[in-house]
Write an enzyme that holds these catalytic residues in place. Structure first.
Site, PDB file in Angstrom:
ATOM      1  N   ASP A  22       0.855  -1.188   0.000  1.00  0.00           N
ATOM      2  CA  ASP A  22       0.000   0.000   0.000  1.00  0.00           C
ATOM      3  C   ASP A  22       0.890   1.236   0.000  1.00  0.00           C
ATOM      4  O   ASP A  22       2.063   1.172   0.395  1.00  0.00           O
ATOM      5  CB  ASP A  22      -0.915   0.019   1.225  1.00  0.00           C
ATOM      6  CG  ASP A  22      -1.897   1.184   1.191  1.00  0.00           C
ATOM      7  OD1 ASP A  22      -2.786   1.177   0.324  1.00  0.00           O
ATOM      8  OD2 ASP A  22      -1.764   2.106   2.015  1.00  0.00           O
ATOM      9  N   SER A  23       0.326   2.339  -0.427  1.00  0.00           N
ATOM     10  CA  SER A  23       1.077   3.592  -0.413  1.00  0.00           C
ATOM     11  C   SER A  23       1.372   4.054   1.006  1.00  0.00           C
ATOM     12  O   SER A  23       2.272   4.874   1.218  1.00  0.00           O
ATOM     13  CB  SER A  23       0.298   4.687  -1.156  1.00  0.00           C
ATOM     14  OG  SER A  23      -0.949   4.916  -0.527  1.00  0.00           O
TER      15      SER A  23
ATOM     16  N   TYR B  61      -0.748   8.548  -2.591  1.00  0.00           N
ATOM     17  CA  TYR B  61      -0.651   8.391  -4.042  1.00  0.00           C
ATOM     18  C   TYR B  61      -1.808   9.063  -4.783  1.00  0.00           C
ATOM     19  O   TYR B  61      -1.744   9.235  -5.986  1.00  0.00           O
ATOM     20  CB  TYR B  61      -0.687   6.897  -4.389  1.00  0.00           C
ATOM     21  CG  TYR B  61       0.623   6.152  -4.260  1.00  0.00           C
ATOM     22  CD1 TYR B  61       1.709   6.665  -3.555  1.00  0.00           C
ATOM     23  CD2 TYR B  61       0.771   4.895  -4.846  1.00  0.00           C
ATOM     24  CE1 TYR B  61       2.883   5.959  -3.425  1.00  0.00           C
ATOM     25  CE2 TYR B  61       1.948   4.178  -4.726  1.00  0.00           C
ATOM     26  CZ  TYR B  61       3.005   4.706  -4.017  1.00  0.00           C
ATOM     27  OH  TYR B  61       4.173   4.001  -3.898  1.00  0.00           O
ATOM     28  N   GLY B  62      -2.871   9.397  -4.074  1.00  0.00           N
ATOM     29  CA  GLY B  62      -4.127   9.783  -4.713  1.00  0.00           C
ATOM     30  C   GLY B  62      -4.047  10.899  -5.737  1.00  0.00           C
ATOM     31  O   GLY B  62      -4.776  10.891  -6.725  1.00  0.00           O
TER      32      GLY B  62
ATOM     33  N   CYS C 264      -4.277  -1.316  -2.359  1.00  0.00           N
ATOM     34  CA  CYS C 264      -4.366   0.135  -2.550  1.00  0.00           C
ATOM     35  C   CYS C 264      -5.166   0.371  -3.813  1.00  0.00           C
ATOM     36  O   CYS C 264      -4.803  -0.130  -4.884  1.00  0.00           O
ATOM     37  CB  CYS C 264      -2.960   0.726  -2.679  1.00  0.00           C
ATOM     38  SG  CYS C 264      -2.886   2.474  -3.118  1.00  0.00           S
ATOM     39  N   ASN C 265      -6.263   1.098  -3.702  1.00  0.00           N
ATOM     40  CA  ASN C 265      -7.112   1.328  -4.868  1.00  0.00           C
ATOM     41  C   ASN C 265      -6.426   2.182  -5.925  1.00  0.00           C
ATOM     42  O   ASN C 265      -6.571   1.940  -7.118  1.00  0.00           O
ATOM     43  CB  ASN C 265      -8.426   1.991  -4.430  1.00  0.00           C
ATOM     44  CG  ASN C 265      -9.397   0.996  -3.837  1.00  0.00           C
ATOM     45  OD1 ASN C 265     -10.146   0.341  -4.544  1.00  0.00           O
ATOM     46  ND2 ASN C 265      -9.382   0.864  -2.521  1.00  0.00           N
ATOM     47  N   THR C 266      -5.670   3.187  -5.487  1.00  0.00           N
ATOM     48  CA  THR C 266      -5.007   4.059  -6.456  1.00  0.00           C
ATOM     49  C   THR C 266      -3.971   3.281  -7.254  1.00  0.00           C
ATOM     50  O   THR C 266      -3.891   3.399  -8.479  1.00  0.00           O
ATOM     51  CB  THR C 266      -4.342   5.251  -5.743  1.00  0.00           C
ATOM     52  OG1 THR C 266      -5.332   5.961  -4.981  1.00  0.00           O
ATOM     53  CG2 THR C 266      -3.729   6.197  -6.753  1.00  0.00           C
TER      54      THR C 266
ATOM     55  N   GLU D 226      -4.457   9.627   8.092  1.00  0.00           N
ATOM     56  CA  GLU D 226      -3.029   9.366   8.298  1.00  0.00           C
ATOM     57  C   GLU D 226      -2.456  10.226   9.427  1.00  0.00           C
ATOM     58  O   GLU D 226      -1.439   9.877  10.021  1.00  0.00           O
ATOM     59  CB  GLU D 226      -2.250   9.589   6.998  1.00  0.00           C
ATOM     60  CG  GLU D 226      -2.645   8.610   5.906  1.00  0.00           C
ATOM     61  CD  GLU D 226      -1.469   7.896   5.285  1.00  0.00           C
ATOM     62  OE1 GLU D 226      -0.379   8.483   5.262  1.00  0.00           O
ATOM     63  OE2 GLU D 226      -1.645   6.747   4.822  1.00  0.00           O
TER      64      GLU D 226
ATOM     65  N   CYS E  75     -11.321   3.081  -0.916  1.00  0.00           N
ATOM     66  CA  CYS E  75      -9.977   3.393  -0.444  1.00  0.00           C
ATOM     67  C   CYS E  75      -9.804   2.623   0.854  1.00  0.00           C
ATOM     68  O   CYS E  75     -10.691   2.655   1.717  1.00  0.00           O
ATOM     69  CB  CYS E  75      -9.796   4.887  -0.203  1.00  0.00           C
ATOM     70  SG  CYS E  75      -8.215   5.327   0.559  1.00  0.00           S
ATOM     71  N   THR E  76      -8.681   1.943   0.988  1.00  0.00           N
ATOM     72  CA  THR E  76      -8.510   1.064   2.145  1.00  0.00           C
ATOM     73  C   THR E  76      -8.280   1.828   3.438  1.00  0.00           C
ATOM     74  O   THR E  76      -8.269   1.235   4.520  1.00  0.00           O
ATOM     75  CB  THR E  76      -7.357   0.080   1.899  1.00  0.00           C
ATOM     76  OG1 THR E  76      -6.176   0.798   1.506  1.00  0.00           O
ATOM     77  CG2 THR E  76      -7.734  -0.912   0.806  1.00  0.00           C
ATOM     78  N   HIS E  77      -8.128   3.153   3.358  1.00  0.00           N
ATOM     79  CA  HIS E  77      -8.080   3.978   4.566  1.00  0.00           C
ATOM     80  C   HIS E  77      -9.482   4.192   5.160  1.00  0.00           C
ATOM     81  O   HIS E  77      -9.638   4.350   6.367  1.00  0.00           O
ATOM     82  CB  HIS E  77      -7.515   5.374   4.251  1.00  0.00           C
ATOM     83  CG  HIS E  77      -6.037   5.422   4.063  1.00  0.00           C
ATOM     84  ND1 HIS E  77      -5.410   4.880   2.976  1.00  0.00           N
ATOM     85  CD2 HIS E  77      -5.064   5.990   4.822  1.00  0.00           C
ATOM     86  CE1 HIS E  77      -4.112   5.106   3.074  1.00  0.00           C
ATOM     87  NE2 HIS E  77      -3.875   5.766   4.185  1.00  0.00           N
TER      88      HIS E  77
END
Length: 276
Positions: free
Chosen positions: A11-12, A43-44, A74-76, A159, A193-195
């Site tokens: 993931d980013s 990364y978005g 990570c979706n991005t 974050e 988004c995994t966040h």
């Protein structure tokens, strides 16, 4: 007999830990290496080319650590890099390695969660602008209408561990309102988004009745389980010692403090040094 290798999870930053948590719960027997590219996250808002270069560098690093299979949690990265890596890099340089993402597994099952056939997708600018979910969902469920909403403030809030504070309420409400203004009949919202699962308490508090929030972690874990059963030639390579290692390209102390919030238990990471 396996060859002592691991499943890589990339993931980013921290978000992929929500996916890793579900994977490790469902498939606890395997060895795993998690890598967060925190030095260059988020990364978005990066270009396709930049996300591709960053993602490829991290994937190749995981290959070097002995990961024949890497999950882009990570979706991005899945939206901007996965297809190119699968089609252009793996056949030429790594024919015995595999890289999987989070978008296709989600698109394959999302139709099970909507009766109105109207879905909202909330993600980073990069994921939304790629239109990856529009394209993938249409492949499996052409009858479903998809509305998208980018949420550029959500990842920074999460974050920085500000997501549950009152100051985050404005941005949670703002993006949700913007999405529902596009179609009042949406009955399923995909957190792409995994966040974003860390925002579920706030979202559930303000979400209109009749709308389901759909996260990706369990979906991806289920998909990986099925994949490994269908591909024993990959599964047999993975050591079954239940070992987990964590790496970050950023500061390890900072990573460990934040990672425990996403992973649900204490994390001790090592430094991954970027080739720059």
């Amino acid at each position: 007999m396996n060859t002592g290798q691991s499943i890589g999870v990339f993931d980013s930053g921290y978000g992929g830990l929500t996916v890793f948590k579900s994977i490790a719960k469902q498939l606890p027997q395997y060895n795993y290496i998690y890598l967060g590219d925190n030095a260059r996250s988020p990364y978005g808002d990066h270009s396709f080319e930049t996300v591709y270069q960053y993602t490829l560098e991290c994937v190749e690093w995981l290959f070097e650590q002995g990961c024949p299979l890497v999950i882009l949690a990570c979706n991005t990265a899945s939206a901007k890099a996965l297809r190119s890596i699968q089609q252009k890099v793996l056949p030429v340089k790594y024919p015995n390695h595999r890289v999987l993402g989070v978008i296709r597994p989600t698109a394959e099952v999302v139709g099970e969660y909507t009766s109105h056939r109207k879905i909202g997708v909330m993600g980073t600018r990069g994921t939304v602008n790629s239109n990856s979910y529009l394209l993938e969902i249409n492949k499996f469920f052409p009858d479903i209408e998809v509305q998208q909403q980018s949420c550029p403030m959500w990842v920074p809030l999460i974050e920085n561990n500000e997501h549950l504070n009152p100051g985050a309420d404005y941005f949670v409400q703002k993006y949700l309102d913007q999405l529902l203004q596009k179609d009042a009949d949406i009955d399923c919202i995909l957190l792409a988004c995994t966040h974003y699962p860390l925002l579920i308490p706030k979202l559930q508090a303000i979400l209109p009745s009749g709308i389901e929030l759909l996260g990706q972690a369990d979906i991806v874990a289920n998909s990986l389980d099925v994949y490994l059963k269908k591909h024993p030639e990959i599964a047999i390579k993975i050591a079954q010692e239940s070992k987990r290692r964590f790496f970050t390209s950023g500061d390890t102390e900072t990573f460990d403090q934040h990672a425990s919030i996403f992973f649900g238990e204490d994390v001790q990471s090592d430094k991954m040094h970027l080739k720059v």
